[in-house]
Write a protein that holds these residues in place. Structure first.
Motif, PDB file in Angstrom:
ATOM      1  N   TYR A 197      31.132  14.722   1.321  1.00  0.00           N
ATOM      2  CA  TYR A 197      31.173  14.081   0.314  1.00  0.00           C
ATOM      3  C   TYR A 197      29.216  13.641  -0.757  1.00  0.00           C
ATOM      4  CZ  TYR A 197      35.824  12.236   0.935  1.00  0.00           C
ATOM      5  OH  TYR A 197      36.818  12.687   1.281  1.00  0.00           O
ATOM      6  N   PRO A 216      27.614  13.594  -3.095  1.00  0.00           N
ATOM      7  CA  PRO A 216      27.788  13.632  -4.136  1.00  0.00           C
ATOM      8  C   PRO A 216      26.698  11.559  -4.211  1.00  0.00           C
ATOM      9  CG  PRO A 216      28.833  14.801  -5.366  1.00  0.00           C
ATOM     10  CD  PRO A 216      28.799  14.667  -3.746  1.00  0.00           C
ATOM     11  N   GLY A 253      24.168  13.368  -9.831  1.00  0.00           N
ATOM     12  CA  GLY A 253      23.813  13.796  -8.368  1.00  0.00           C
ATOM     13  C   GLY A 253      22.586  14.027  -8.288  1.00  0.00           C
ATOM     14  N   LYS A 282      24.219  17.382 -10.893  1.00  0.00           N
ATOM     15  CA  LYS A 282      25.675  18.067 -11.569  1.00  0.00           C
ATOM     16  C   LYS A 282      25.451  16.338 -11.622  1.00  0.00           C
ATOM     17  CE  LYS A 282      25.922  22.369  -9.012  1.00  0.00           C
ATOM     18  NZ  LYS A 282      26.332  23.150  -8.564  1.00  0.00           N
ATOM     19  N   ASP A 283      26.710  16.242 -12.468  1.00  0.00           N
ATOM     20  CA  ASP A 283      27.918  14.906 -12.254  1.00  0.00           C
ATOM     21  C   ASP A 283      29.294  15.214 -11.737  1.00  0.00           C
ATOM     22  OD1 ASP A 283      25.993  13.691 -14.400  1.00  0.00           O
ATOM     23  OD2 ASP A 283      26.663  14.344 -15.877  1.00  0.00           O
ATOM     24  N   TRP A 284      29.089  13.910 -11.508  1.00  0.00           N
ATOM     25  CA  TRP A 284      30.705  13.542 -10.659  1.00  0.00           C
ATOM     26  C   TRP A 284      31.527  12.687 -11.252  1.00  0.00           C
ATOM     27  CZ3 TRP A 284      31.554  17.957  -6.685  1.00  0.00           C
ATOM     28  CH2 TRP A 284      30.298  18.618  -6.868  1.00  0.00           C
ATOM     29  N   ARG A 285      32.931  12.580 -10.371  1.00  0.00           N
ATOM     30  CA  ARG A 285      33.296  11.391 -10.700  1.00  0.00           C
ATOM     31  C   ARG A 285      33.935  11.223  -9.013  1.00  0.00           C
ATOM     32  NH1 ARG A 285      34.277   9.381 -15.086  1.00  0.00           N
ATOM     33  NH2 ARG A 285      33.639  10.317 -16.680  1.00  0.00           N
ATOM     34  N   ALA A 286      33.440   9.597  -8.561  1.00  0.00           N
ATOM     35  CA  ALA A 286      34.043   9.024  -7.156  1.00  0.00           C
ATOM     36  C   ALA A 286      35.333   8.640  -7.758  1.00  0.00           C
ATOM     37  CB  ALA A 286      33.397   8.959  -6.335  1.00  0.00           C
ATOM     38  N   VAL A 328      36.214  12.700  -4.790  1.00  0.00           N
ATOM     39  CA  VAL A 328      34.830  13.412  -5.346  1.00  0.00           C
ATOM     40  C   VAL A 328      35.575  14.555  -5.881  1.00  0.00           C
ATOM     41  CG1 VAL A 328      32.460  14.096  -5.599  1.00  0.00           C
ATOM     42  CG2 VAL A 328      33.474  12.095  -4.197  1.00  0.00           C
ATOM     43  N   PRO A 360      34.063  17.146  -9.480  1.00  0.00           N
ATOM     44  CA  PRO A 360      32.911  17.499 -10.133  1.00  0.00           C
ATOM     45  C   PRO A 360      33.059  16.673 -11.596  1.00  0.00           C
ATOM     46  CG  PRO A 360      34.214  19.432  -9.816  1.00  0.00           C
ATOM     47  CD  PRO A 360      34.756  18.269  -8.924  1.00  0.00           C
ATOM     48  N   GLU A 361      32.369  16.317 -12.599  1.00  0.00           N
ATOM     49  CA  GLU A 361      32.324  15.904 -14.120  1.00  0.00           C
ATOM     50  C   GLU A 361      32.164  17.353 -14.967  1.00  0.00           C
ATOM     51  OE1 GLU A 361      33.595  14.866 -17.249  1.00  0.00           O
ATOM     52  OE2 GLU A 361      34.098  13.825 -15.448  1.00  0.00           O
ATOM     53  N   THR A 362      33.081  18.605 -15.462  1.00  0.00           N
ATOM     54  CA  THR A 362      32.453  20.152 -15.354  1.00  0.00           C
ATOM     55  C   THR A 362      32.143  19.293 -17.236  1.00  0.00           C
ATOM     56  OG1 THR A 362      34.690  20.142 -16.191  1.00  0.00           O
ATOM     57  CG2 THR A 362      34.244  20.509 -14.302  1.00  0.00           C
TER      58      THR A 362
END
Length: 138
Positions: free
Chosen positions: A71, A73, A102, A106-110, A129, A131-133
């Motif tokens: 985990y 991010p 992050g 990179k962008d993420w959604r948790a 978690v 990845p926000e693509t």
């Protein structure tokens, strides 16, 4: 009869405020756990885990190692903000979306699952978690 009606109306008008309090309370728990991760405070971070998580990771060191590995991010966010939330079963479970940038850019959604405990407090029952693509830009 009139007193009963007045009491019922008071209870019903208080319900949205109680639900909002639970949302703010659970957001605060997530923020305190993230802060503990940033400070490498395994004991505090572990204290927010629900019993089901603690059963899988019976001590703070095993829990902390798992978070660092799987985990990243959440363990080391750059910036983060709360997105949507949802209350289920009259507050027994509250789901929170947390959008994370992050440290790697990179962008993420948790998605946090907050679980109400028998004493009325909330603990973190799980995190997914992803990845926000698609970058949304500024």
């Amino acid at each position: 009869m009139r007193a009963l009606l007045v009491a019922l109306l008071l209870v019903l008008t208080a319900l949205p405020a109680i639900a909002e309090d639970n949302i703010e309370t659970t957001k605060g728990i997530i923020e305190r756990q993230i802060d503990a991760f940033l400070k490498d405070d395994a004991e505090t971070a572990y204290s927010f885990a629900a019993p089901g998580i603690k059963a899988r990771y019976p001590d703070k060191d095993a829990f902390f190692a798992m978070v660092k590995k799987s985990y990243q991010p959440v363990y080391r966010p750059g910036n983060y903000a709360f997105g949507r939330n949802k209350t289920i079963d009259d507050g027994a479970t509250i789901l929170h979306e947390v959008i994370i940038s992050g440290q790697d850019g990179k962008d993420w959604r948790a998605f946090y699952k907050m679980v109400r405990q028998p004493d009325g407090t909330y603990k973190i029952g799980g995190v997914v978690v992803m990845p926000e693509t698609e970058s949304k830009g500024i």
